[in-house]
Design an enzyme around this catalytic site. Structure first.
Site, mmCIF file in Angstrom:
data_model
loop_
_atom_site.group_PDB
_atom_site.id
_atom_site.type_symbol
_atom_site.label_atom_id
_atom_site.label_comp_id
_atom_site.label_asym_id
_atom_site.label_seq_id
_atom_site.Cartn_x
_atom_site.Cartn_y
_atom_site.Cartn_z
ATOM 1 C CB ILE A 126 -0.976 -0.004 1.196
ATOM 2 C CG1 ILE A 126 -1.960 1.160 1.081
ATOM 3 C CG2 ILE A 126 -0.262 -0.018 2.525
ATOM 4 C CD1 ILE A 126 -3.200 0.985 1.944
ATOM 5 C CD GLU A 130 2.811 11.724 -2.767
ATOM 6 O OE1 GLU A 130 3.187 12.917 -2.882
ATOM 7 O OE2 GLU A 130 1.797 11.273 -3.339
ATOM 8 N N PRO A 131 7.837 11.568 -0.594
ATOM 9 C CG PRO A 131 9.458 11.541 -2.285
ATOM 10 C CD PRO A 131 8.011 11.255 -2.028
ATOM 11 C CD GLU A 245 -1.167 1.297 8.654
ATOM 12 O OE1 GLU A 245 0.006 1.703 8.501
ATOM 13 O OE2 GLU A 245 -2.145 1.806 8.083
ATOM 14 C CD GLN A 339 23.529 -0.902 29.701
ATOM 15 O OE1 GLN A 339 23.464 -0.493 28.545
ATOM 16 N NE2 GLN A 339 24.580 -0.690 30.485
ATOM 17 N N GLY A 342 25.038 -6.876 28.248
ATOM 18 C CA GLY A 342 26.389 -6.335 28.222
ATOM 19 C C GLY A 342 26.919 -6.290 26.801
#
Length: 385
Positions: A126, A130-131, A245, A339, A342
């Site tokens: 889908i 857009e940019p 969604e 964390q 380690g």
């Protein structure tokens, strides 16, 4: 007595999903991550095993299963083996594309597309973003102009999940000028149409196996048979389908939290430091207590949302609460778990490293955390008018 969330049927399905993942996904997943693309062959295998397209009605060759708890089983099992890219690819098909086709497609369109979606032979995507238009979808520039009895589509989309493999793409385009939300329509663009081109496969921080692409449309000629639903209703259709969604994204975040904590528990009660198991230090116990509590409380809300999704009563606000809360929790849990590993947590051979990378996008797509809070805040404000 409270009824269990999952039934024996779900448990039997879970066993089937585990076998499928062990056979068809786990041996190849590292390769998919390296090549930044999931092999197309696994889609048809998933269709044969009932892992994708369960909601396709029986008349189109599917199972007609609308209980979303089955999708949740798939999400849980893929998270357990840190195969998040695979689940997210399936989620695009099952939780985004299929609901649009099931709700909006004509009888002819359903005959054309649903059988392939159910077998995994057709992969869907889908295309909204857009940019220069992400959360603000009304700012999109992709447009479709009428030309006789057809439409001519022009524009560009980006960050499109399944964009490389997709055989059909649901595209949001502007079809009217100056009509506000009523100026947008949905079209289904099919592979091989002249003028439809895929750009680069985007290089992402996480979800490496899931193909994400730029898409370009240059004078793509579409007939009325490619218009999905009614002209001018595209934006409203998007709003109607966003709760599912966002719930899907929230579930993905929750099962990722559970998986991360499970790996961490195994690690801290095997690994020793200063002569003691890491899990026996008070600081570790407190962190484990906090994470387990937050996850348990969150799961109760998510399960409620799933049941409301099943019966059609889940609201946009409820889904927005689930989406922002769980995805932000996912950031905290994966960070804290890493964390506790380690230095080993920084090694790609440990699943927590992959989970940490894959988590970051969750607060961004499907609506950012800030957008979710705005939706909830507006709802709160409306109660006092």
């Amino acid at each position: 007595m409270i009824s269990p969330f999952f039934t024996p049927d779900h448990d039997a399905y879970r066993a089937s999903v585990r076998k499928f993942l062990k056979r068809e996904v786990a041996p190849y997943y590292d390769t998919w991550e390296e090549q930044r693309l999931i092999d197309k062959a696994v889609w048809t295998a998933a269709g044969q095993s009932g892992i994708v397209g369960l909601s396709v009605p029986e008349e189109y060759g599917g199972a007609g299963e609308t209980d979303w708890r089955y999708r949740m089983v798939v999400a849980e099992e893929t998270a357990a083996i840190a195969a998040t890219s695979f689940n997210m690819s399936l989620a695009v098909q099952d939780d985004l594309v299929l609901p649009y086709l099931l709700d909006l497609a004509s009888a002819e369109q359903k005959r054309r597309w649903l059988p392939g979606c159910g077998t995994g032979e057709l992969v869907g995507a889908i295309a909204m973003t857009e940019p220069n238009a992400g959360s603000d979808l009304q700012a999109i520039r992709t447009n479709a102009e009428r030309n006789g009895d057809s439409w001519v589509l022009n524009g560009q989309k980006t960050f499109i999940s399944n964009g490389i493999l997709a055989d059909l793409v649901i595209v949001l385009a502007k079809t009217r000028e100056g009509a506000g939300a009523g100026s947008f329509s949905l079209f289904v663009v099919e592979q091989g149409m002249p003028g439809f081109e895929r750009g680069r496969k985007l290089d992402k921080l996480g979800l490496l196996g899931q193909d994400t692409a730029e898409l370009f449309f240059e004078n793509v000629r579409l007939t009325e048979s490619n218009l999905l639903g009614e002209e001018g209703q595209g934006f409203f259709y998007l709003m109607q389908h966003l709760p599912k969604e966002r719930t899907s994204i929230a579930v993905g975040g929750m099962v990722a939290c559970e998986a991360a904590l499970s790996w961490t528990l195994d690690y801290v009660f095997q690994r020793k430091a200063f002569g003691r198991r890491i899990g026996d230090f008070q600081n570790t116990r407190f962190q484990l207590a906090e994470m387990e509590t937050e996850i348990d409380v969150t799961r109760a809300y998510i399960e409620r949302c799933i049941l409301r999704l099943n019966d059609g009563t889940l609201t946009m606000v409820e889904a927005s609460k689930a989406k922002w809360w769980v995805t932000e929790l996912q950031q905290r849990v994966t960070t804290r778990c890493l964390q506790l590993f380690g230095g080993y947590g920084f090694m790609n051979e440990f699943p927590i490293a992959r989970a940490y990378r894959d988590a970051r996008v969750q607060t961004l797509y499907g609506g950012t955390t800030e957008i979710m809070k705005e939706i909830i805040g507006r709802d709160i404000t409306s109660r006092f008018r």
